[in-house]
Design a protein around this motif. Structure first.
Motif, short mmCIF file in Angstrom:
data_model
loop_
_atom_site.label_atom_id
_atom_site.label_comp_id
_atom_site.label_asym_id
_atom_site.label_seq_id
_atom_site.Cartn_x
_atom_site.Cartn_y
_atom_site.Cartn_z
N THR A 1 0.85 -1.19 0.00
CA THR A 1 0.00 0.00 0.00
C THR A 1 0.88 1.24 0.00
OG1 THR A 1 -1.73 -1.15 1.22
CG2 THR A 1 -1.81 1.26 1.22
N ILE A 2 0.61 2.19 -0.90
CA ILE A 2 1.38 3.43 -1.01
C ILE A 2 0.55 4.56 -0.42
CG2 ILE A 2 2.53 5.03 -2.61
CD1 ILE A 2 2.71 2.67 -4.57
N TYR A 3 1.17 5.37 0.42
CA TYR A 3 0.48 6.48 1.06
C TYR A 3 1.03 7.81 0.55
CZ TYR A 3 -1.53 3.11 4.27
OH TYR A 3 -2.22 2.06 4.79
N GLY A 4 0.15 8.78 0.40
CA GLY A 4 0.57 10.11 -0.02
C GLY A 4 0.29 11.11 1.07
N ASP A 5 1.08 12.16 1.15
CA ASP A 5 0.94 13.17 2.20
C ASP A 5 -0.20 14.12 1.86
OD1 ASP A 5 1.23 15.04 4.15
OD2 ASP A 5 3.41 15.07 4.05
N THR A 6 -1.25 14.10 2.66
CA THR A 6 -2.40 14.97 2.40
C THR A 6 -2.13 16.42 2.75
OG1 THR A 6 -3.28 14.54 4.61
CG2 THR A 6 -4.02 13.10 2.84
N LYS A 7 -1.15 16.67 3.59
CA LYS A 7 -0.93 18.03 4.08
C LYS A 7 -0.11 18.89 3.12
CE LYS A 7 -1.44 17.42 9.04
NZ LYS A 7 -0.82 17.61 10.37
N ILE A 8 0.74 18.29 2.31
CA ILE A 8 1.61 19.06 1.43
C ILE A 8 0.81 19.93 0.48
CG2 ILE A 8 3.36 18.94 -0.39
CD1 ILE A 8 4.43 18.36 2.37
N GLN A 9 -0.20 19.34 -0.17
CA GLN A 9 -1.01 20.11 -1.11
C GLN A 9 -1.74 21.25 -0.41
OE1 GLN A 9 -1.02 19.54 -4.56
NE2 GLN A 9 -1.92 21.59 -4.46
N GLU A 10 -2.23 20.99 0.79
CA GLU A 10 -2.91 22.04 1.56
C GLU A 10 -1.95 23.17 1.90
OE1 GLU A 10 -4.64 20.27 4.98
OE2 GLU A 10 -6.00 18.98 3.85
N ILE A 11 -0.74 22.81 2.30
CA ILE A 11 0.28 23.81 2.64
C ILE A 11 0.63 24.64 1.41
CG2 ILE A 11 2.71 24.11 3.28
CD1 ILE A 11 2.36 21.70 5.17
N GLU A 12 0.82 23.98 0.27
CA GLU A 12 1.17 24.71 -0.95
C GLU A 12 0.05 25.65 -1.38
OE1 GLU A 12 2.38 21.86 -3.87
OE2 GLU A 12 4.34 21.55 -2.93
N ASN A 13 -1.19 25.20 -1.27
CA ASN A 13 -2.32 26.07 -1.60
C ASN A 13 -2.39 27.27 -0.67
OD1 ASN A 13 -3.11 24.36 -3.68
ND2 ASN A 13 -4.58 23.23 -2.42
#
Length: 247
Positions: free
Chosen positions: A49-61
């Motif tokens: 299972t591969i996990y992605g960081d949900t916070k990075i996109q929020e931080i960049e936005n």
């Protein structure tokens, strides 16, 4: 009073150390609980299972939105969110760290002795400043960015942050000061600012707005400030003479 003072200091020190230990325990527990909330399932294959960081996109936005906001919002982002939270002063010429329980206790001792003898220097209670640079020198963007909460953002967002940092901190929002940032107002540094701005894409539109601001609003301010310094008016020359006389 002399007998009572050591007892009060010991009690205070015990209280400080116990609070500090509780804070460490709470922080550790919180971090363990939040680890699983910071990631979402991105995909899986061959049983992995591969996990992605949900916070990075929020931080960049958030960064793009803030730097497209008002001047006050932009300054708060660089001074507070970037510099202060990474352990640097807002002026970017010194660093600081939170004091330990032992240092807080020592601060109390110094405070009491200062009140009694008035010659003992007081120690800082909450923060300890260190790494102060000589006048006219500032911490580079990368030294701050590396210690910040934003070091995992994309290259594109990092470029935007560097441009904003250069404009606010190194170029002082388009104001050249002899004793503060004269060493940063060089043709080489200005060219780097321009090249970084030009490297930004034209899409999406919110990044294009930032690109246009850096190229067509902030860059002319920087160039004009350097030009005025190199070719000062009679009024500016007289003001410099007056400053020299006062010094």
């Amino acid at each position: 009073m002399k007998k009572l003072l050591p007892v009060l200091i010991i009690r205070f020190c015990t209280h400080v150390f116990s609070e500090e230990a509780e804070d460490v325990a709470r922080t550790s527990s919180k971090n363990n609980l939040e680890t699983y909330d910071e990631y979402y399932e991105f995909g899986s294959g061959a049983g992995i299972t591969i996990y992605g960081d949900t916070k990075i996109q929020e931080i960049e936005n958030m960064i793009i939105h803030t730097l497209n906001g008002s001047e006050h919002e932009r300054e708060r982002f660089i001074q507070e969110d970037l510099l202060v939270k990474a352990g640097f002063r807002r002026t970017a010429n010194s660093r600081y760290r939170k004091t330990t329980g032992g240092e807080k206790a020592l601060s109390i001792v110094h405070g009491v002795t200062h009140a009694v003898f008035s010659r003992i220097p007081m120690k800082p209670f909450f923060e300890e400043e260190y790494g102060k640079l000589p006048e006219g020198e500032l911490y580079s963007f990368y030294s701050v960015w590396y210690m910040s909460q934003f070091k995992d953002v994309s290259i594109e967002i990092r470029t935007i942050m560097e441009l904003e940092y250069m404009f606010q901190i190194e170029f002082c929002n388009g104001v050249l000061t002899q004793n503060w940032n004269i060493t940063y107002y060089t043709d080489k540094n200005i060219k780097r600012f321009e090249e970084l701005a030009q490297s930004l894409p034209d899409l999406p539109s919110n990044i294009k707005r930032l690109k246009d601001r850096y190229l067509y609003i902030e860059l002319p301010k920087i160039k004009n400030a350097l030009e005025r310094y190199k070719n000062p008016s009679e009024k500016a020359l007289q003001a410099r003479k007056n400053v020299r006389k006062q010094n």
